[in-house]
Design a protein around this motif. Sequence first.
Motif, PDB file in Angstrom:
ATOM      1  N   LEU A   1      39.045  49.022  30.855  1.00  0.00           N
ATOM      2  CA  LEU A   1      37.768  48.610  31.429  1.00  0.00           C
ATOM      3  C   LEU A   1      37.671  47.089  31.495  1.00  0.00           C
ATOM      4  CD1 LEU A   1      35.375  51.208  29.794  1.00  0.00           C
ATOM      5  CD2 LEU A   1      35.734  50.896  32.248  1.00  0.00           C
ATOM      6  N   ALA A   2      38.116  46.404  30.441  1.00  0.00           N
ATOM      7  CA  ALA A   2      38.085  44.941  30.450  1.00  0.00           C
ATOM      8  C   ALA A   2      38.929  44.391  31.596  1.00  0.00           C
ATOM      9  CB  ALA A   2      38.569  44.394  29.113  1.00  0.00           C
ATOM     10  N   ALA A   3      40.088  45.007  31.837  1.00  0.00           N
ATOM     11  CA  ALA A   3      40.940  44.582  32.949  1.00  0.00           C
ATOM     12  C   ALA A   3      40.268  44.882  34.292  1.00  0.00           C
ATOM     13  CB  ALA A   3      42.293  45.280  32.862  1.00  0.00           C
ATOM     14  N   LEU A   4      39.608  46.028  34.377  1.00  0.00           N
ATOM     15  CA  LEU A   4      38.885  46.387  35.606  1.00  0.00           C
ATOM     16  C   LEU A   4      37.792  45.368  35.904  1.00  0.00           C
ATOM     17  CD1 LEU A   4      38.122  48.426  37.882  1.00  0.00           C
ATOM     18  CD2 LEU A   4      36.645  49.561  36.195  1.00  0.00           C
ATOM     19  N   PHE A   5      37.082  44.932  34.881  1.00  0.00           N
ATOM     20  CA  PHE A   5      36.005  43.970  35.088  1.00  0.00           C
ATOM     21  C   PHE A   5      36.541  42.671  35.696  1.00  0.00           C
ATOM     22  CE2 PHE A   5      33.777  45.948  31.137  1.00  0.00           C
ATOM     23  CZ  PHE A   5      33.477  47.077  31.873  1.00  0.00           C
ATOM     24  N   VAL A   6      37.683  42.210  35.208  1.00  0.00           N
ATOM     25  CA  VAL A   6      38.288  41.000  35.766  1.00  0.00           C
ATOM     26  C   VAL A   6      38.692  41.233  37.220  1.00  0.00           C
ATOM     27  CG1 VAL A   6      40.266  39.432  35.616  1.00  0.00           C
ATOM     28  CG2 VAL A   6      39.079  40.148  33.534  1.00  0.00           C
ATOM     29  N   GLN A   7      39.308  42.367  37.464  1.00  0.00           N
ATOM     30  CA  GLN A   7      39.766  42.710  38.814  1.00  0.00           C
ATOM     31  C   GLN A   7      38.613  42.731  39.813  1.00  0.00           C
ATOM     32  OE1 GLN A   7      42.178  46.363  39.059  1.00  0.00           O
ATOM     33  NE2 GLN A   7      40.940  46.957  40.822  1.00  0.00           N
ATOM     34  N   GLU A   8      37.440  43.184  39.371  1.00  0.00           N
ATOM     35  CA  GLU A   8      36.295  43.334  40.268  1.00  0.00           C
ATOM     36  C   GLU A   8      35.385  42.104  40.286  1.00  0.00           C
ATOM     37  OE1 GLU A   8      35.849  45.923  42.325  1.00  0.00           O
ATOM     38  OE2 GLU A   8      37.793  46.662  41.605  1.00  0.00           O
ATOM     39  N   GLY A   9      35.755  41.056  39.558  1.00  0.00           N
ATOM     40  CA  GLY A   9      34.950  39.841  39.563  1.00  0.00           C
ATOM     41  C   GLY A   9      33.659  39.953  38.780  1.00  0.00           C
ATOM     42  N   ALA A  10      33.592  40.910  37.854  1.00  0.00           N
ATOM     43  CA  ALA A  10      32.413  41.055  37.001  1.00  0.00           C
ATOM     44  C   ALA A  10      32.440  40.002  35.896  1.00  0.00           C
ATOM     45  CB  ALA A  10      32.381  42.453  36.391  1.00  0.00           C
ATOM     46  N   VAL A  11      31.300  39.761  35.276  1.00  0.00           N
ATOM     47  CA  VAL A  11      31.221  38.838  34.146  1.00  0.00           C
ATOM     48  C   VAL A  11      30.739  39.613  32.924  1.00  0.00           C
ATOM     49  CG1 VAL A  11      30.758  36.896  35.678  1.00  0.00           C
ATOM     50  CG2 VAL A  11      28.838  38.101  34.621  1.00  0.00           C
ATOM     51  N   SER A  12      30.877  39.003  31.757  1.00  0.00           N
ATOM     52  CA  SER A  12      30.457  39.653  30.516  1.00  0.00           C
ATOM     53  C   SER A  12      29.823  38.634  29.587  1.00  0.00           C
ATOM     54  CB  SER A  12      31.651  40.313  29.807  1.00  0.00           C
ATOM     55  OG  SER A  12      32.214  41.346  30.586  1.00  0.00           O
TER      56      SER A  12
END
Length: 542
Positions: free
Chosen positions: A490-501
Amino acid sequence: MPDDSRPITATAPAAKPKAPVDLGAHQGLIDQLRQIVGSDQTMSATDERLFYAEDTYRSLETPLAAVAPGTVDELSRIAAVCGRAGVALVPRGGGMSYTDGYLHTRAASITVDMRRLNKIVEINETDMYVTVECGCTWAELNAALKAKNLRTPYWGPLSGLRAVVGGALSQNSVFFGSGLYGSAVEQCIGLTVVLADGTVQPLGAHAIQNGKPFMKHYGPDMMGLFLADAGAMGMKALATLRLMRRPEHRKHVAFGFSTASAMAGALSAFSREGIAAEAMGFDAGQQSARAVEAKRSFKEDLSTLFKVIETGGILDGIKVAVAGRGYLKDVPYGMHVAIEDKTAEGVAALFKKARKLAKASGGKAMPASITRIVHADPFVPPDSILGPKGERWVPVHCIVPHSQAADMIAKVQALYARYDEAKAKHQVRTGFLLVTVGNYGFLIEPVFFWPDARLAMYDKIMRPEHLARLPVLAADEGARATVLQMREELAALFVQEGAVSMQLGKFYHYDKALKPEAWALLQKMKSVVDPAHIVNPGALKL
């Protein structure tokens, strides 16, 4: 990403902390720390070191000791002594992190427990700011401000009984007030931090030579480097936050939806229109674990009901009592909203608009017990660290713009589905929480429950009477590894999709999320304020 037929390749986190190393050559440093804060505030016994080695999810290295400064001067002297010794400093607030925020990446390190730096320095009702030491909890701050009919716009996380102001400014945080006013760091106008060499550094409104800390922007914003930094740049000692009058009127409303995308559409509509102080959505898994299956005694339920009546009136109490918990069992997706305004007319207008927008997205009205209960007793003991069946619990999250919300939820659900076989094998349960942030952000928080042995730290931070209600489960490395791998994907997916945390700690892939030029600049800035990299090494992946 792997499908669920592939073996789990992630290594499960250790079931317990590493054995403490012998103090040996570091005994002289421990003695110096005792001279600064006293023996009773220097914790170097084995059980104390093991406690400070864990967050609510796992452990990495075990520190040499923990030290609890009571003044900014003591904090400065601790930093100077550790800096000269080349021993890492890891600040720790309320201890609610699950992203390795205060975990140790080096055995030669000291935990700096900030909770004694907890004074409210000034409440300025004329200029509308509050200055507070960063070890003050959000519950303590809110109580002091409530007595003066004031609050900060964002006024704390659900864990605010233990979570401290400095922790929220380091990790960033959302919940109470975030639907209208954004995240924790957006409320900060002044900051004083202690750097790696012991320098006491004023920033933002605190940097003004002669004057009050009333305005953040006066020239370049150097304070921004120290906000949402996971404690990597320095240790937060004092903060000044904005104030506002407490809204006098509030209503609660809730809706059920048949699909996640429909609920997401309604949440985004509420956010764009500025309707909700807090707006959250649950899928059936999260709703069941946190509401339907909740382990509470009759006495606790009765106490909560009285608090609802005290804060919202007898009518709110009756509504909660009549609704009970059973109504959520058949709700696939539930949206729960708190609306507030200065006037009754304003709340009524927002309430009417909320019902119209929810209906347009296919929502059906249902009892609004969740937000009534949350507002009646906002800061509760951290018993939810374990699930209702005694399972371990950990979340992960991302924030996306509204235009990406439904698609990101679908991708999270697809990842869950790919792991159906492994989840069934290891009895891993999943769900998600949705929260709006201001009018710009949509937070998606996947959550995991799995059978596993408890961490030792739970005995110190959870209520004994609640622990006694829950079964004690055996260690399950397979379940633990399954959850770890899903979180990493999920953390990798967030980077791939340009999401922030937020709550970056040492977990999220922040180094991969930034453009190379931005990452290089951050590394240079770290080297300026902490040349030896001794302040929370590993935070932000630095």
